[in-house]
Design a protein around this motif. Structure first.
Motif, PDB file in Angstrom:
ATOM      1  N   THR A 502       0.816  -1.224   0.000  1.00 59.07           N
ATOM      2  CA  THR A 502       0.000   0.000   0.000  1.00 59.07           C
ATOM      3  C   THR A 502       0.844   1.266   0.000  1.00 59.07           C
ATOM      4  O   THR A 502       0.284   2.369  -0.007  1.00 59.07           O
ATOM      5  CB  THR A 502      -0.905   0.007   1.239  1.00 59.07           C
ATOM      6  N   ASN A 503       2.152   1.148  -0.007  1.00 59.08           N
ATOM      7  CA  ASN A 503       3.031   2.314   0.071  1.00 59.08           C
ATOM      8  C   ASN A 503       3.198   2.904  -1.326  1.00 59.08           C
ATOM      9  O   ASN A 503       3.928   2.365  -2.179  1.00 59.08           O
ATOM     10  CB  ASN A 503       4.381   1.910   0.658  1.00 59.08           C
ATOM     11  N   SER A 504       2.530   4.008  -1.578  1.00 63.30           N
ATOM     12  CA  SER A 504       2.605   4.635  -2.905  1.00 63.30           C
ATOM     13  C   SER A 504       3.997   5.160  -3.203  1.00 63.30           C
ATOM     14  O   SER A 504       4.464   5.093  -4.347  1.00 63.30           O
ATOM     15  CB  SER A 504       1.581   5.776  -2.985  1.00 63.30           C
ATOM     16  N   ALA A 505       4.675   5.690  -2.184  1.00 60.76           N
ATOM     17  CA  ALA A 505       6.018   6.232  -2.416  1.00 60.76           C
ATOM     18  C   ALA A 505       6.976   5.143  -2.875  1.00 60.76           C
ATOM     19  O   ALA A 505       7.866   5.398  -3.706  1.00 60.76           O
ATOM     20  CB  ALA A 505       6.529   6.899  -1.132  1.00 60.76           C
ATOM     21  N   PHE A 527       4.174   0.971 -12.638  1.00 57.32           N
ATOM     22  CA  PHE A 527       3.088   1.913 -12.371  1.00 57.32           C
ATOM     23  C   PHE A 527       1.720   1.235 -12.504  1.00 57.32           C
ATOM     24  O   PHE A 527       0.820   1.442 -11.682  1.00 57.32           O
ATOM     25  CB  PHE A 527       3.187   3.096 -13.330  1.00 57.32           C
ATOM     26  N   GLU A 528       1.583   0.437 -13.541  1.00 56.96           N
ATOM     27  CA  GLU A 528       0.296  -0.213 -13.765  1.00 56.96           C
ATOM     28  C   GLU A 528      -0.031  -1.187 -12.628  1.00 56.96           C
ATOM     29  O   GLU A 528      -1.176  -1.264 -12.159  1.00 56.96           O
ATOM     30  CB  GLU A 528       0.338  -0.953 -15.107  1.00 56.96           C
ATOM     31  N   LEU A 529       0.990  -1.884 -12.176  1.00 53.75           N
ATOM     32  CA  LEU A 529       0.777  -2.808 -11.063  1.00 53.75           C
ATOM     33  C   LEU A 529       0.445  -2.052  -9.776  1.00 53.75           C
ATOM     34  O   LEU A 529      -0.369  -2.496  -8.964  1.00 53.75           O
ATOM     35  CB  LEU A 529       2.030  -3.673 -10.867  1.00 53.75           C
ATOM     36  N   GLY A 530       1.069  -0.888  -9.606  1.00 51.94           N
ATOM     37  CA  GLY A 530       0.811  -0.099  -8.404  1.00 51.94           C
ATOM     38  C   GLY A 530      -0.607   0.440  -8.354  1.00 51.94           C
ATOM     39  O   GLY A 530      -1.286   0.346  -7.326  1.00 51.94           O
TER      40      GLY A 530
END
Length: 782
Positions: A502-505, A527-530
């Motif tokens: 869950t860590n976007s950074a 990015f797509e996986l995030g």
């Protein structure tokens, strides 16, 4: 009374009674008969009754005298018979007999009183005073001799006896009395009185002998100091030094005795300082300070510091001040061993002393001693482990270990000892409850500086395995980045995201790494996986980074547009709509494939692809409709403001006027009072960021023209025309100025000369809304 004072006095009493019974003075006029305070006091004095006074008797002959004496003696005998134990009655009787010059009778009375209470000091003093007044000196001597024999512990009697002998110039007799007194070993004041008497008659050798006898009876430091000072004042410097040396030999070298004799050392050193024997004084100070613990020699250290400031050199002075501060820190850490701030100050003091010693070129032995002192302070500090298993108690403590390790690595170059410090600290922290990422990272960095990369990776791997933490992953990643081990960095990011997906950074940093390595396909996949994660801590920053990547790095407008569409379908936030519209209207770099073809021309500026304002307006319109369907008025205002700014930068005046016509009108709210059931206006409440204060009233609402057109289509046309008429009236009166109806604020100024149907429709809507608000505001009486 006939003098008229009684009426005045009765008037005064009446006035006082009136003043006491009434809390308010009603008649403030002056009284008809005035009386002063002085007169009151004088009358009170005159009315006082005279006290009884015994009549005076005059004795005419011896017969009356004998009768008077006999009567007085019977009275005194009767009184002492009733109160036999009252010394006052006996003293009065005896003094009366002495006043009649009957000294034998007076002595008889005193002797009878002594039979009653032979240990009454006051009785003995009265007896001797009677003899002295009558000039019976020998009788007084005999009395004092009897008194000091009976009461040898009463100093007052001895002082009286000595004073009598010295007053009679009988110095040998006074000396004999002192000798008898000294046999009883009295307090210090008696010895000082004996010495002062000898000094008055210049018998200084006798005084020196008395000092010696005094020391034999009471060998205390202050007595030694007084004796030495006496010898110094009379010029016997060798004798004074001999006294001090004898005192030091008497107290010996034991710690307790030296602590007790600090005053002797201090006085000895000050005497040598007065004699300008500075080296002697320094030796005395050092001799005492070397044998005393730091916590017990504060006074002596203060005196030594003052001495060095006046007569010492800089290095000696600095070492003295250093020792004084050591004593202060020792006292504080003894009081509270877990006061880590004091330990830090103490450590900085010792480290500063070590650096000063190295700068001045100290010997190897001195440097080793200074390093040993620093290590001792560190070991004592880290031995005070915080109580409990709460991290807040360990935050300051763990920095002691870090500073200790850095000291061993940087200052002493003892790398093995530094490694042992890190290992001990890591083994001490309860990692199951909490951990300190800084400790793991600094230990790994130390091993990396020692070129032991497996050990560094092993430390960080153990840390992540025992207590995974975001700071630990970041530190490990940074270490591998510094080593340019990008495959290991990828592995670490994978582990990092497995630990916290869950860590976007973390997703952003991973994608930025692949971008820096020019692996754009991998970055896009990351990015797509995030963004496909079901839960993210701050998804907006990840989406923004993904869109910025497609715009700035890839130059793919279609892919960025698809991302905006996906984000809008997920959130629908007005800021996303604004960003989407601005994206469509702004320019962006060429696609990457085209940029690579043009890379051969290095001097030319990078080409940009212009935006499409038409698509931007379409996005603005879609967003306005979406927010309108959700009944989000504040968000619609923010969107219209951004739309207006866009049209001012890229559109025409007609486009700006169109957006301006969509702006809302600020109207006053109406509420129904729950208690009275009446309609009230202008109820005060906390303002939001999009509300404004108009005409001093705070409670307002936003009214959109298109909302009113849909809700009340019948009255909308009428309100539009009314507002146009009101605007025309205002232009005629003020030369073209616009007058706004009371009770609301117009959001636009309609253009009467415009023929554009859209603007005419907007102007009509605005006029209708203003007239409608005017009707609402009229209920306030405006």
């Amino acid at each position: 009374m006939q003098d008229g004072r009684a009426p005045r006095f009765s008037l005064l009493l009446r006035d006082l009674y009136t003043l006491n019974t009434s809390c308010r003075i009603r008649n403030r006029a002056p009284a008809a008969v005035q009386i002063t305070a002085e007169q009151l006091l004088r009358e009170a004095q005159e009315r006082q009754e005279s006290t009884f006074r015994a009549p005076k008797q005059r004795v005419e002959d011896f017969e009356e005298l004998h009768e008077y004496r006999g009567r007085k003696r019977r009275e005194f005998e009767e009184r002492i018979r009733r109160t036999r134990g009252s010394i006052k009655e006996w003293t009065q009787y005896a003094n009366w007999e002495a006043s009649q010059n009957e000294f034998d009778r007076s002595r008889s009375v005193f002797e009878r009183a002594l039979d009653v209470d032979p240990r009454s000091v006051q009785l003995w003093l009265s007896y001797s005073e009677m003899e002295l007044k009558s000039r019976n000196v020998q009788h007084a001597r005999n009395l004092f001799d009897r008194t000091v024999t009976l009461l040898p512990r009463v100093d007052q009697l001895w002082y009286k006896y000595v004073y009598l002998e010295e007053l009679l110039q009988n110095v040998p007799g006074a000396r004999q009395v002192f000798e008898r007194w000294m046999q009883w070993e009295p307090d210090d004041k008696a010895w000082q009185a004996y010495i002062k008497m000898e000094e008055r008659y210049s018998e200084l050798d006798r005084a020196s002998v008395i000092y010696e006898r005094w020391i034999a009876v009471r060998p205390e430091p202050r007595v030694w100091v007084k004796w030495a000072k006496f010898e110094e004042e009379r010029g016997k410097l060798d004798k004074a030094r001999e006294v001090f040396q004898t005192a030091l030999q008497f107290f010996g070298d034991e710690e307790e005795q030296i602590e007790k004799a600090q005053a002797v050392f201090n006085a000895f050193a000050k005497m040598e300082t007065r004699l300008k024997e500075y080296e002697r004084a320094r030796v005395i100070y050092k001799f005492a300070l070397e044998r005393l613990p730091r916590s017990k020699s504060g006074t002596l250290y203060a005196a030594y510091t003052k001495f060095e400031k006046q007569h010492g050199i800089r290095t000696v002075l600095e070492s003295t001040v250093l020792g004084k501060r050591r004593i202060q820190y020792e006292e504080e850490v003894t009081h509270d061993g877990r006061n880590y701030d004091v330990w830090f100050d103490y450590i900085r003091l010792e480290e500063g002393a070590l650096r000063t010693l190295r700068d001045e070129g100290g010997s190897k032995e001195e440097e080793d001693a200074a390093i040993g002192r620093v290590r001792e302070v560190y070991e004592r500090a880290v031995s005070h482990v915080p109580p409990g298993q709460e991290k807040r108690h360990w935050r300051r403590y763990i920095f002691l270990w870090l500073d200790y390790a850095l000291f061993e690595e940087i200052d002493t170059k003892d790398y093995e000892r530094a490694r042992q410090v890190y290992r001990t600290a890591l083994g001490l922290v309860p990692h199951k409850q909490f951990t300190f990422a800084k400790l793991w990272i600094m230990a790994a960095r130390f091993e990396a500086r020692q070129l032991d990369l497996p050990a560094a990776r092993r430390i960080l791997g153990n840390g992540i395995g025992m207590c995974p933490k975001e700071a630990l992953f970041k530190g490990y990643v940074q270490l591998e980045m510094d080593l340019r081990e990008f495959d290991r960095v990828r592995t670490l990011y994978e582990k990092y995201l497995e630990y916290d997906p869950t860590n976007s950074a973390a997703w952003i940093k991973y994608a930025e790494l692949e971008t820096a390595l020019e692996d754009f396909a991998r970055a896009e996949a990351i990015f797509e996986l995030g963004v496909s994660q079901s839960s993210l801590s701050m998804p907006e920053i990840l989406w923004k980074a993904y869109i910025d990547f497609e715009v700035n790095e890839q130059g793919d407008r279609e892919k960025a547009r698809l991302l905006y569409e996906r984000l809008i379908s997920l959130s629908g936030h007005h800021k996303v709509w604004i960003s989407y519209a601005e994206f469509e209207g702004s320019s962006m770099p060429l696609p990457r494939a085209m940029r690579e073809e043009e890379d051969e021309d290095q001097e030319a500026e990078p080409r940009m692809v212009a935006g499409d304002p038409v698509l931007a307006r379409q996005v603005f319109e879609r967003s306005y409709k979406d927010l309108k369907s959700k009944e989000l008025k504040a968000e619609r205002v923010a969107l219209l403001e951004a739309w207006k700014a866009f049209e001012e930068a890229n559109g025409t005046e007609a486009d700006v006027a169109k957006v301006q016509g969509m702006m809302p009108i600020v109207g006053r709210k109406q509420h129904v009072d729950k208690e009275t059931g009446q309609v009230v206006e202008g109820e005060i409440h906390r303002l939001s960021s999009l509300e404004r204060v108009v005409d001093g009233v705070i409670d307002w609402e936003l009214v959109f023209a298109d909302d009113e057109r849909e809700v009340n289509p019948a009255s909308f046309k009428f309100l539009q025309m009314a507002h146009a008429w009101k605007s025309a009236q205002g232009q005629g009166k003020k030369g073209g100025g616009s007058t706004v109806l009371s009770g609301f604020v117009a959001a636009t100024k309609p253009d009467v000369s415009s023929n554009d149907p859209e603007r005419s429709s907007s102007r009509s809507q605005d006029a209708e809304m203003h007239e409608r608000e005017d009707d609402v505001a009229s209920s306030d009486g405006e």
